[in-house]
Design a protein around this motif. Structure first.
Motif, mmCIF file in Angstrom:
data_model
loop_
_atom_site.group_PDB
_atom_site.id
_atom_site.type_symbol
_atom_site.label_atom_id
_atom_site.label_comp_id
_atom_site.label_asym_id
_atom_site.label_seq_id
_atom_site.Cartn_x
_atom_site.Cartn_y
_atom_site.Cartn_z
ATOM 1 N N HIS A 264 5.879 -7.551 6.316
ATOM 2 C CA HIS A 264 5.516 -6.618 5.303
ATOM 3 C C HIS A 264 5.987 -7.086 3.841
ATOM 4 O O HIS A 264 7.080 -7.603 3.766
ATOM 5 C CB HIS A 264 5.727 -5.169 5.668
ATOM 6 N N SER A 265 5.007 -6.515 2.786
ATOM 7 C CA SER A 265 5.309 -7.046 1.596
ATOM 8 C C SER A 265 6.779 -6.345 0.763
ATOM 9 O O SER A 265 7.108 -6.603 -0.128
ATOM 10 C CB SER A 265 4.243 -6.773 0.631
ATOM 11 N N ARG A 266 6.875 -4.894 1.346
ATOM 12 C CA ARG A 266 7.884 -3.980 0.653
ATOM 13 C C ARG A 266 7.587 -3.847 -0.762
ATOM 14 O O ARG A 266 8.319 -3.527 -1.587
ATOM 15 C CB ARG A 266 9.302 -4.393 0.841
ATOM 16 N N ILE A 267 6.391 -3.961 -1.095
ATOM 17 C CA ILE A 267 5.734 -3.689 -2.475
ATOM 18 C C ILE A 267 5.446 -2.357 -2.985
ATOM 19 O O ILE A 267 5.440 -1.926 -3.941
ATOM 20 C CB ILE A 267 4.532 -4.508 -2.962
ATOM 21 N N SER A 268 5.412 -1.219 -1.912
ATOM 22 C CA SER A 268 5.016 -0.046 -2.252
ATOM 23 C C SER A 268 5.779 0.633 -3.307
ATOM 24 O O SER A 268 5.288 1.510 -4.235
ATOM 25 C CB SER A 268 4.789 0.679 -1.046
ATOM 26 N N MET A 271 4.929 -0.642 -6.654
ATOM 27 C CA MET A 271 3.593 -0.359 -7.041
ATOM 28 C C MET A 271 3.324 1.156 -7.417
ATOM 29 O O MET A 271 2.711 1.624 -8.217
ATOM 30 C CB MET A 271 2.705 -0.709 -5.775
ATOM 31 N N ASN A 272 3.928 1.829 -6.747
ATOM 32 C CA ASN A 272 4.020 3.424 -6.822
ATOM 33 C C ASN A 272 4.542 4.019 -8.182
ATOM 34 O O ASN A 272 4.312 5.124 -8.586
ATOM 35 C CB ASN A 272 4.323 4.093 -5.542
ATOM 36 N N GLN A 307 -5.505 -3.268 2.442
ATOM 37 C CA GLN A 307 -4.547 -2.260 2.321
ATOM 38 C C GLN A 307 -4.472 -1.555 0.992
ATOM 39 O O GLN A 307 -4.423 -0.426 0.688
ATOM 40 C CB GLN A 307 -3.135 -2.617 2.604
ATOM 41 N N TYR A 364 12.556 3.286 4.396
ATOM 42 C CA TYR A 364 11.410 2.271 4.727
ATOM 43 C C TYR A 364 11.046 2.503 6.249
ATOM 44 O O TYR A 364 12.133 2.500 7.249
ATOM 45 C CB TYR A 364 11.636 0.916 4.461
ATOM 46 N N ARG A 370 5.118 4.368 11.253
ATOM 47 C CA ARG A 370 5.162 5.778 10.444
ATOM 48 C C ARG A 370 3.946 6.569 11.286
ATOM 49 O O ARG A 370 3.898 7.492 11.564
ATOM 50 C CB ARG A 370 4.794 5.676 9.138
ATOM 51 N N ASP A 398 8.669 5.024 -1.201
ATOM 52 C CA ASP A 398 7.345 5.161 -1.933
ATOM 53 C C ASP A 398 6.746 6.418 -1.861
ATOM 54 O O ASP A 398 5.372 6.473 -1.936
ATOM 55 C CB ASP A 398 6.597 3.976 -1.282
ATOM 56 N N ALA A 399 7.443 7.647 -1.152
ATOM 57 C CA ALA A 399 6.485 8.573 -0.977
ATOM 58 C C ALA A 399 6.201 9.545 -2.205
ATOM 59 O O ALA A 399 7.067 10.110 -2.750
ATOM 60 C CB ALA A 399 7.386 9.498 -0.021
ATOM 61 N N VAL A 403 -0.080 9.860 -2.326
ATOM 62 C CA VAL A 403 -0.423 8.882 -0.981
ATOM 63 C C VAL A 403 0.050 9.341 0.459
ATOM 64 O O VAL A 403 -0.464 9.187 1.502
ATOM 65 C CB VAL A 403 0.048 7.556 -1.452
ATOM 66 N N GLN A 404 1.130 10.224 0.244
ATOM 67 C CA GLN A 404 1.826 10.626 1.686
ATOM 68 C C GLN A 404 0.832 11.703 2.084
ATOM 69 O O GLN A 404 0.761 11.560 3.477
ATOM 70 C CB GLN A 404 3.332 11.340 1.225
ATOM 71 N N ASN A 407 -2.124 10.693 4.019
ATOM 72 C CA ASN A 407 -1.740 9.768 5.237
ATOM 73 C C ASN A 407 -1.257 10.528 6.372
ATOM 74 O O ASN A 407 -1.246 10.243 7.357
ATOM 75 C CB ASN A 407 -0.620 8.747 4.676
HETATM 76 P P1 FAD Z 1 2.616 -3.478 3.295
HETATM 77 O O1 FAD Z 1 2.291 -3.372 4.769
HETATM 78 O O2 FAD Z 1 2.933 -4.694 3.019
HETATM 79 O O3 FAD Z 1 1.075 -3.126 2.822
HETATM 80 C C1 FAD Z 1 0.639 -3.514 1.324
HETATM 81 C C2 FAD Z 1 0.450 -2.253 0.546
HETATM 82 O O4 FAD Z 1 -0.561 -1.696 1.017
HETATM 83 C C3 FAD Z 1 1.386 -0.995 0.585
HETATM 84 O O5 FAD Z 1 2.655 -1.359 -0.348
HETATM 85 C C4 FAD Z 1 0.590 0.083 0.132
HETATM 86 O O6 FAD Z 1 0.484 -0.009 -1.218
HETATM 87 C C5 FAD Z 1 -0.923 -0.369 0.771
HETATM 88 N N1 FAD Z 1 -0.983 0.693 1.947
HETATM 89 C C6 FAD Z 1 -0.942 -0.097 2.952
HETATM 90 N N2 FAD Z 1 -1.494 1.090 3.788
HETATM 91 C C7 FAD Z 1 -1.644 2.184 3.011
HETATM 92 C C8 FAD Z 1 -2.065 3.428 3.365
HETATM 93 N N3 FAD Z 1 -2.407 3.851 4.661
HETATM 94 N N4 FAD Z 1 -2.368 4.249 2.338
HETATM 95 C C9 FAD Z 1 -1.940 3.675 1.120
HETATM 96 N N5 FAD Z 1 -1.507 2.487 0.634
HETATM 97 C C10 FAD Z 1 -1.370 1.749 1.645
HETATM 98 N N6 FAD Z 1 2.324 4.755 1.790
HETATM 99 C C11 FAD Z 1 2.972 4.989 0.509
HETATM 100 O O7 FAD Z 1 2.989 4.114 -0.572
HETATM 101 N N7 FAD Z 1 3.546 6.210 0.166
HETATM 102 C C12 FAD Z 1 3.801 6.933 1.397
HETATM 103 O O8 FAD Z 1 4.252 8.183 1.058
HETATM 104 C C13 FAD Z 1 2.982 6.974 2.444
HETATM 105 N N8 FAD Z 1 3.142 7.715 3.443
HETATM 106 C C14 FAD Z 1 2.554 7.313 4.694
HETATM 107 C C15 FAD Z 1 2.725 8.196 5.766
HETATM 108 C C16 FAD Z 1 2.233 7.852 6.977
HETATM 109 C C17 FAD Z 1 2.160 8.758 8.136
HETATM 110 C C18 FAD Z 1 1.562 6.719 7.176
HETATM 111 C C19 FAD Z 1 0.724 6.534 8.671
HETATM 112 C C20 FAD Z 1 1.268 5.731 6.014
HETATM 113 C C21 FAD Z 1 1.827 6.088 5.042
HETATM 114 N N9 FAD Z 1 1.945 4.961 3.804
HETATM 115 C C22 FAD Z 1 2.488 5.435 2.593
HETATM 116 C C23 FAD Z 1 1.302 3.866 3.934
HETATM 117 C C24 FAD Z 1 2.103 2.715 4.376
HETATM 118 O O9 FAD Z 1 2.751 2.995 5.462
HETATM 119 C C25 FAD Z 1 2.976 2.276 3.367
HETATM 120 O O10 FAD Z 1 2.299 2.156 2.011
HETATM 121 C C26 FAD Z 1 3.640 0.967 3.500
HETATM 122 O O11 FAD Z 1 4.492 1.134 4.753
HETATM 123 C C27 FAD Z 1 4.670 0.525 2.686
HETATM 124 O O12 FAD Z 1 5.212 -0.760 2.856
HETATM 125 P P2 FAD Z 1 5.072 -2.121 2.352
HETATM 126 O O13 FAD Z 1 4.827 -2.093 1.116
HETATM 127 O O14 FAD Z 1 5.620 -3.084 2.983
HETATM 128 O O15 FAD Z 1 3.264 -2.297 2.839
#
Ligand code: FAD
Ligand code: SF4
Length: 510
Positions: A264-268, A271-272, A307, A364, A370, A398-399, A403-404, A407
């Motif tokens: 996973h990218s951990r970019i949220s 980005m947020n 995503q 995270y 999640r 990232d919450a 977006v939270q 989801n």
């Molecule tokens: P990666 O897996 O590397 O994905 C890349 C990017 O895609 C993420 O950084 C994110 O910006 C976007 N993305 C992926 N899935 C979603 C999605 N379902 N909705 C919106 N964007 C998405 N994301 C948040 O940014 N903030 C939250 O508060 C949040 N709450 C969540 C709650 C629940 C119950 C669930 C199921 C998902 C939630 N997500 C949330 C979506 C997702 O879990 C996270 O964006 C992601 O885990 C962030 O880690 P990453 O950057 O490594 O993501």
């Protein structure tokens, strides 16, 4: 005209047109506030991360000769309220015009809108210039439609922005490679060491503690891992593209006891807070793909772009379409309390223990943890969605509500009755076992239903279906599961009910 421009903590977009020129009559203001630290109990890494990114942003603006007024959390002038701070500066600086960027959260949008209506000076609202879509774009796209399907929106976004398209057809012949995004990680594919920035944020942590802000979770303030500047955000993206994109799609849904982040990218967080934009991310991912097309499969790239271009924009559009009533929806009438172990990780259920510890230790958890571990369990345990929202909104770095909320309340809890997900994301232990190694070292047995050491997800799953028949049995996508339930013997159905009741009554002992 002397102008005050407000920048909120999640509006750190250095590429915004506001900053293209300096103006001696324009003052930018950024506030750390109790209003923002206290509306829910946040993870300490989230509070510190936001403040660190905000302070860096203010410093960068000053370096570029913009005028900035920054209130730290313990600043004596800080009223701790957004509107009182603005009033104070409007008077003190003899401001003749207020400008702000449209907030992404309903709560702040309303607060600023109401405030603007009380002012005698003109107010202007600008776009944050961050997202692909404007707030109402999704609702307009689906106008007249009963179901707002993400896939339709996503295809339209691909066409509109010409992303992975060849002559109006999806590149590679398929719109969606979801089916090939479901591999279990077994340790055979090497995961490179994580990129960490080792930021020292001890001074900010001290400030937060001095202010007496209540928080959850852990932090290592000498080695804070998240990107807290534009430069670090870009480095995070480059690292992802260089090392992780190649397997992102394959292991998107995988979970493992030894690996928190997998591919996973951990970019949220970056980005947020808008330190980096979705357009920049997608463009760089595509550039990487073009350079390494013989090496990186399209399914990895499409899986990632979906995503950001799909889910992230879709969730934002749904939020603005459905708020403010969305926050109150409880289609399944769930009222149970969130188990205490969500705040401690103190449970024998190995999947939950891992997902919750990841969350408490790092702010995270990835999407599947999640959705299919914590979210799945909370739904099977029929927990009140208000409590679940508060947990998700607080615990992840990232919450942010836009977006939270969709989801959690929508996708994960089906509390909106299917506006976002076409069926509830519930499963017994078998899904978790298929996608992870959690069950191998768990105190419970994934294949058992009723016994003392049976996986609690199993009885809770069938009990959930039983208890929510009135709301769910007519759902086409649930038909198969209901036919399995209906074929079960009445003795088994009673045993499931008893076992589930025992779990729910003693949930913190499990
Ligand atoms: P990666 O897996 O590397 O994905 C890349 C990017 O895609 C993420 O950084 C994110 O910006 C976007 N993305 C992926 N899935 C979603 C999605 N379902 N909705 C919106 N964007 C998405 N994301 C948040 O940014 N903030 C939250 O508060 C949040 N709450 C969540 C709650 C629940 C119950 C669930 C199921 C998902 C939630 N997500 C949330 C979506 C997702 O879990 C996270 O964006 C992601 O885990 C962030 O880690 P990453 O950057 O490594 O993501
Ligand atoms: Fe989770 Fe059940 Fe597997 Fe244990 S056996 S890890 S509780 S799914």
């Amino acid at each position: 005209m002397k102008k005050l421009r407000l920048i909120l903590g999640d509006q750190l977009n250095s590429k915004h047109s506001w900053f293209s020129k300096t103006d001696k009559n324009t003052i930018y203001c950024i506030f750390e506030m109790r209003q923002e630290t206290d509306y829910v109990t946040h993870h300490i890494q989230k509070i510190v991360g936001f403040f660190a990114a905000m302070r860096n942003f203010a410093n960068e603006l000053e370096k570029e000769n913009h005028q900035v007024i920054y209130f730290t959390i313990n600043d004596t002038k800080n009223t701790q309220s957004l509107t009182d701070n603005l009033l104070l500066l409007i008077k003190e600086q003899q401001i003749e015009e207020l400008e702000y960027l449209a907030p992404d959260e309903y709560r702040l949008d309303k607060q600023l809108n109401d405030f603007a209506n009380t002012l005698s000076i003109p107010t202007h609202v600008y776009s944050t210039e961050h997202f692909y879509t404007e707030r109402e774009e999704l609702a307009n796209f689906f106008k007249g439609k009963k179901q707002f399907l993400m896939e339709n929106f996503y295809r339209n976004m691909r066409k509109k922005h010409q992303i992975l398209m060849v002559n109006e057809q999806p590149e590679g012949g398929k719109w969606n490679y979801d089916a090939s995004n479901r591999k279990k990680w077994k340790g055979d594919v090497l995961i490179p060491t994580e990129i960490n920035f080792d930021n020292d944020v001890s001074d900010i942590l001290d400030d937060v503690k001095k202010a007496g802000v209540k928080y959850i979770g852990k932090i290592n303030a000498k080695y804070f891992e998240y990107p807290i500047s534009r430069k670090q955000s870009v480095a995070q993206l480059h690292y992802f593209c260089k090392h992780l994109l190649i397997h992102f799609g394959d292991y998107q849904d995988a979970m493992h006891t030894d690996k928190i982040y997998l591919f996973h990218s951990r970019i949220s967080f970056a980005m947020n807070t808008k330190m980096i934009s979705p357009k920049e991310i997608v463009a760089y991912v595509l550039e990487t793909y073009r350079q390494r097309e013989s090496e990186i499969d399209i399914s990895q790239v499409e899986g990632f772009i979906r995503q950001i271009l799909g889910w992230r924009e879709y969730m934002r559009g749904m939020y603005w379409h459905l708020m403010p009533t969305y926050k109150k929806e409880n289609f399944l009438s769930n009222t149970n309390k969130l188990p205490d172990f969500f705040w401690t990780g103190n449970t024998k259920m190995n999947c939950l223990k891992n997902a919750i510890h990841n969350s408490l230790d790092n702010g995270y958890a990835h999407h599947i943890q999640r959705l299919m571990v914590t979210g799945n369990f909370a739904l099977l345990a029929q927990v009140n969605p208000d409590e679940i929202d508060a947990w998700y909104l607080g615990i992840y770095v990232d919450a942010l509500e836009w977006v939270q909320l969709p989801n959690t309340r929508g996708m994960s809890q089906f509390a909106d009755g299917g506006k976002i997900a076409t069926k509830p994301y519930v499963s017994s232990g078998s899904y978790i076992s298929k996608m992870s190694n959690y069950c191998d070292s768990c105190a419970y047995k994934k294949a058992k239903k009723f016994e003392e050491d049976a996986c609690p997800f199993n009885a809770l799953y069938w009990n959930f279906l039983e208890e929510k028949q009135a709301q769910l049995s007519s759902n086409f996508r649930m038909k198969m599961m209901y036919s399995v339930l209906h074929k079960m013997s009445s003795t088994d159905r009673i045993k499931i009910k008893e076992k589930a009741a025992h779990i729910l009554e003693n949930i913190d002992a499990y």
